[in-house]
Scaffold this motif. Structure first.
Motif, PDB file in Angstrom:
ATOM      1  N   UNK A 183       0.907  -1.396   0.161  1.00  0.00           N
ATOM      2  CA  UNK A 183      -0.324  -0.121  -0.235  1.00  0.00           C
ATOM      3  C   UNK A 183       0.753   1.356  -0.272  1.00  0.00           C
ATOM      4  N   UNK A 184       1.695   1.201   0.865  1.00  0.00           N
ATOM      5  CA  UNK A 184       2.441   2.394   0.838  1.00  0.00           C
ATOM      6  C   UNK A 184       3.700   2.663  -0.277  1.00  0.00           C
ATOM      7  N   UNK A 185       3.615   1.247  -1.445  1.00  0.00           N
ATOM      8  CA  UNK A 185       4.342   1.616  -3.111  1.00  0.00           C
ATOM      9  C   UNK A 185       2.730   1.981  -4.058  1.00  0.00           C
ATOM     10  N   UNK A 186       2.270   1.474  -3.495  1.00  0.00           N
ATOM     11  CA  UNK A 186       0.953   2.773  -4.126  1.00  0.00           C
ATOM     12  C   UNK A 186       0.846   3.567  -4.296  1.00  0.00           C
ATOM     13  N   UNK A 187       1.348   4.117  -2.883  1.00  0.00           N
ATOM     14  CA  UNK A 187       0.833   5.218  -3.042  1.00  0.00           C
ATOM     15  C   UNK A 187       1.931   6.039  -3.285  1.00  0.00           C
ATOM     16  N   UNK A 188       3.060   5.896  -3.003  1.00  0.00           N
ATOM     17  CA  UNK A 188       4.418   6.670  -3.034  1.00  0.00           C
ATOM     18  C   UNK A 188       5.012   6.053  -3.891  1.00  0.00           C
ATOM     19  N   UNK A 189       4.822   5.395  -4.691  1.00  0.00           N
ATOM     20  CA  UNK A 189       5.626   4.778  -6.034  1.00  0.00           C
ATOM     21  C   UNK A 189       6.989   3.940  -5.342  1.00  0.00           C
ATOM     22  N   UNK A 190       7.981   3.857  -6.446  1.00  0.00           N
ATOM     23  CA  UNK A 190       9.060   3.007  -5.904  1.00  0.00           C
ATOM     24  C   UNK A 190      10.616   3.536  -6.713  1.00  0.00           C
ATOM     25  N   UNK A 191      11.224   3.775  -5.838  1.00  0.00           N
ATOM     26  CA  UNK A 191      12.455   4.487  -5.907  1.00  0.00           C
ATOM     27  C   UNK A 191      12.294   5.536  -6.685  1.00  0.00           C
ATOM     28  N   UNK A 192      10.961   6.598  -6.447  1.00  0.00           N
ATOM     29  CA  UNK A 192      10.835   7.749  -6.798  1.00  0.00           C
ATOM     30  C   UNK A 192      10.503   7.770  -8.649  1.00  0.00           C
ATOM     31  N   UNK A 193       9.294   6.215  -8.072  1.00  0.00           N
ATOM     32  CA  UNK A 193       8.614   6.098 -10.174  1.00  0.00           C
ATOM     33  C   UNK A 193       6.676   5.681  -9.373  1.00  0.00           C
ATOM     34  N   UNK A 194       6.211   5.803 -10.280  1.00  0.00           N
ATOM     35  CA  UNK A 194       5.007   5.761 -10.180  1.00  0.00           C
ATOM     36  C   UNK A 194       4.899   4.365  -9.845  1.00  0.00           C
ATOM     37  N   UNK A 195       3.780   3.500  -9.357  1.00  0.00           N
ATOM     38  CA  UNK A 195       3.761   2.106  -9.653  1.00  0.00           C
ATOM     39  C   UNK A 195       2.072   1.629 -10.129  1.00  0.00           C
ATOM     40  N   UNK A 196       2.025   1.342 -11.172  1.00  0.00           N
ATOM     41  CA  UNK A 196       0.803   1.386 -11.409  1.00  0.00           C
ATOM     42  C   UNK A 196       0.459  -0.687 -10.994  1.00  0.00           C
ATOM     43  N   UNK A 197      -0.686   0.034  -9.831  1.00  0.00           N
ATOM     44  CA  UNK A 197      -0.269  -1.615  -8.744  1.00  0.00           C
ATOM     45  C   UNK A 197      -1.369  -1.358  -8.027  1.00  0.00           C
ATOM     46  N   UNK A 198      -2.157  -2.791  -8.886  1.00  0.00           N
ATOM     47  CA  UNK A 198      -3.348  -3.259  -7.693  1.00  0.00           C
ATOM     48  C   UNK A 198      -3.097  -4.367  -7.006  1.00  0.00           C
ATOM     49  N   UNK A 199      -3.251  -4.444  -5.274  1.00  0.00           N
ATOM     50  CA  UNK A 199      -2.852  -5.116  -4.466  1.00  0.00           C
ATOM     51  C   UNK A 199      -4.219  -5.621  -4.119  1.00  0.00           C
ATOM     52  N   UNK A 200      -4.431  -7.036  -4.693  1.00  0.00           N
ATOM     53  CA  UNK A 200      -5.586  -8.521  -3.800  1.00  0.00           C
ATOM     54  C   UNK A 200      -4.844  -8.454  -2.829  1.00  0.00           C
ATOM     55  N   UNK A 201      -6.056  -8.805  -1.400  1.00  0.00           N
ATOM     56  CA  UNK A 201      -5.464  -9.425  -0.145  1.00  0.00           C
ATOM     57  C   UNK A 201      -6.517 -10.216   0.417  1.00  0.00           C
ATOM     58  N   UNK A 202      -5.997 -11.434  -0.036  1.00  0.00           N
ATOM     59  CA  UNK A 202      -6.958 -12.772   0.007  1.00  0.00           C
ATOM     60  C   UNK A 202      -5.433 -13.886   1.072  1.00  0.00           C
ATOM     61  N   UNK A 203      -6.368 -14.631   1.005  1.00  0.00           N
ATOM     62  CA  UNK A 203      -5.555 -16.584   1.688  1.00  0.00           C
ATOM     63  C   UNK A 203      -6.502 -17.052   0.592  1.00  0.00           C
ATOM     64  N   UNK A 204      -5.517 -18.039  -0.059  1.00  0.00           N
ATOM     65  CA  UNK A 204      -6.180 -19.240  -1.047  1.00  0.00           C
ATOM     66  C   UNK A 204      -5.492 -20.225  -0.270  1.00  0.00           C
ATOM     67  N   UNK A 205      -5.716 -21.156  -0.868  1.00  0.00           N
ATOM     68  CA  UNK A 205      -5.304 -22.729  -0.202  1.00  0.00           C
ATOM     69  C   UNK A 205      -3.942 -23.033  -1.952  1.00  0.00           C
TER      70      UNK A 205
END
Length: 540
Positions: A80-102
């Protein structure tokens, strides 16, 4: 936005979606005392998840979808921090899915709605690879209109439960196996290990849903279903792909990433796609064989294999990824390429610290016109301009690229016609020299190492009969010594490290051809060992 992201926007001809499965528990790492969640385990000071996202950003990422489990709040917070602030100064078009799967396949299933409608690349978070080849992998997949998917495979095996992948001779995948098919079938004569990186098109998603509906739990069963449904999957052979399951794997991966790299730049394409063994129907040419043999020797001495045939796409990636040049200093290119545009690009990497064997400048010095000029300037014995034995006419703007670049002319009329033809073809007057009688020999060198195998002309070559050897072994040794000294001197003047040529043995040897990267066909193993040891010494 960082500079390489801006440049990427200007240059990109396609976009790609990427997906990372990071929902595992990392139980084996935890049991071995690694308390850090697997996605945040660091290699060379960079978290696994960040390393993958950085690689994907450099290769046209339209969106990066990551799934992580609900029991890893630290991973969720990091993403979530990367989604808000980017990675090494670059914006990241990030979608995070939070789910426990088998299972990994169910994690893929949860991400599927965001991957529909276009091509995508999927991998697990612990996949470790040298991204020197990754840009070309993505580009060729994006441009391939015939394949339904590309799957990374490797001859490297270091996995508890490897998935073996069989292909036909054209690298079309024919099957997936839990154990090695020891006896290759005609339908799948080549076997590799899955690298866990999958580039797929939209028609893979319905197959995934069918597998989940049937109760399948393993990704390898999904891959088998793709083949059973008739999708055409191509194997992309990478020299080495690793994953992180145990604490010891972290140490291995660190060593792998830190090791020096060797890249090949072949004279011709297409070239063999991996090291070391070609398919029976695609034997290595003598030129390719020496490059691959040297690479094998270097890998035995601690190098890792990078690009098995460096191309413009790879050079662009190097320029973008390593603009400070620091990492390039442990990269070596074995270069047989002659294309001027390619060499100009490669020269920029050379200036940034990458070692090129032979150097771009020395390759330029071996074009026939330049070589003739250097030999004249440094007082080498050259053939006369005229005599009654005929003439050799050689294109001056190129190295020896084909038999039609050099012609023997028995008459002045033939000579003049060849001069006109070459001048019209290249815009540069050719090099003309009179034929010299004597015994022709081929010689080979690496630095100060010298090998003078004496060989007659190849059968069918159009040239006057050669005179027989003039003396015994003692006389030959004297002539070899003179030739060796002159060849080494010419290598120093041109700047070549790896060299060979042809000479006429007269009282003063006459070098009639000199070039970089001969095939070393009569002494390949010996030469490859000398080349590899010289490179290791100069890189240490």
């Amino acid at each position: 936005m960082c500079n390489f992201a801006l440049n990427l926007r200007k240059r990109r001809s396609y976009c790609m979606k990427y997906a990372i499965i990071a929902a595992g528990e990392g139980s084996r790492l935890s049991a071995e005392g690694i308390s850090t969640p697997k996605p945040l385990v660091e290699l060379q000071g960079v978290a696994l998840i960040d390393r993958l996202m950085g690689t994907f950003l450099r290769h046209h990422a339209e969106e990066i979808v990551v799934i992580c489990n609900e029991q890893s709040p630290g991973v969720v917070q990091h993403l979530n921090h990367i989604a808000r602030n980017g990675l090494n100064g670059c914006r990241v078009p990030l979608r995070v899915v939070v789910k426990t799967t088998p299972s990994s396949m169910h994690s893929f299933y949860e991400m599927a709605p965001y991957l529909e409608g276009g091509p995508f690349v999927l991998t697990t978070v612990d996949t470790v690879f040298d991204h020197a080849w990754f840009g070309r992998f993505v580009k060729l997949f994006a441009e391939d209109t015939t394949a339904d998917g590309y799957m990374v495979v490797t001859p490297f095996e270091d996995d508890e439960k490897p998935l073996y992948v069989s292909t036909n001779e054209n690298l079309i995948i024919t099957g997936f196996f839990d154990s090695h098919p020891c006896t290759p079938a005609p339908s799948h004569p080549r076997t590799f290990v899955s690298g866990g990186i999958y580039a797929l098109k939209a028609n893979a998603i319905p197959v995934l849903r069918q597998c989940v509906e049937r109760g399948e739990m393993r990704m390898r069963n999904f891959q088998r279903a793709l083949v059973q449904e008739g999708l055409q999957l191509k194997a992309w052979v990478a020299p080495k792909v690793m994953d992180i399951d145990h604490a010891a794997d972290i140490v291995k991966a660190e060593a792998f990433l830190a090791a020096p790299r060797v890249h090949l730049a072949h004279r011709r394409t297409p070239a063999p796609t991996y090291l070391p063994t070609p398919a029976p129907s695609h034997p290595l040419s003598p030129d390719d064989a020496i490059l691959h043999t040297v690479a094998e020797k270097l890998c035995q001495m601690g190098f890792e294999m990078g690009c098995t045939n460096l191309e413009e796409t790879d050079i662009n990636d190097f320029e973008r990824d390593y603009c400070n040049g620091r990492i390039l200093r442990n990269h070596v290119v074995l270069c047989m390429q002659r294309d001027n545009k390619f060499l100009q690009q490669l020269q920029r990497l050379q200036q940034m610290g990458m070692r090129v064997v032979n150097s771009v400048e020395s390759i330029a010095n071996c074009s026939r016109g330049k070589l003739h000029e250097l030999m004249h300037e440094h007082h080498f014995v050259l053939p006369p301009s005229n005599n009654d034995k005929g003439w050799w006419v050689k294109r001056a703007d190129v190295h020896s690229l084909g038999s039609d670049d050099v012609v023997y002319c028995a008459t002045a009329e033939q000579r003049d016609a060849a001069i006109s033809r070459f001048t019209e073809k290249s815009g540069v007057p050719p090099v003309v020299s009179a034929h010299v009688e004597g015994t022709e020999v081929k010689f080979y060198g690496v630095g100060e190492w010298f090998r003078p195998p004496l060989t007659p002309p190849r059968e069918g070559e159009q040239r006057p009969p050669l005179t027989p050897p003039r003396g015994g072994e003692w006389e030959w040794e004297l002539e070899w010594g003179k030739l060796r000294d002159e060849a080494r001197r010419l290598a120093r003047i041109t700047g070549l490290t790896v060299w060979g040529g042809d000479a006429i043995l007269t009282p003063e040897p006459i070098i009639i051809d000199f070039n970089d990267w001969p095939s070393f066909a009569p002494c390949r193993e010996e030469a490859a060992e000398a080349i590899a040891r010289l490179i290791v010494k100069e890189c240490s």
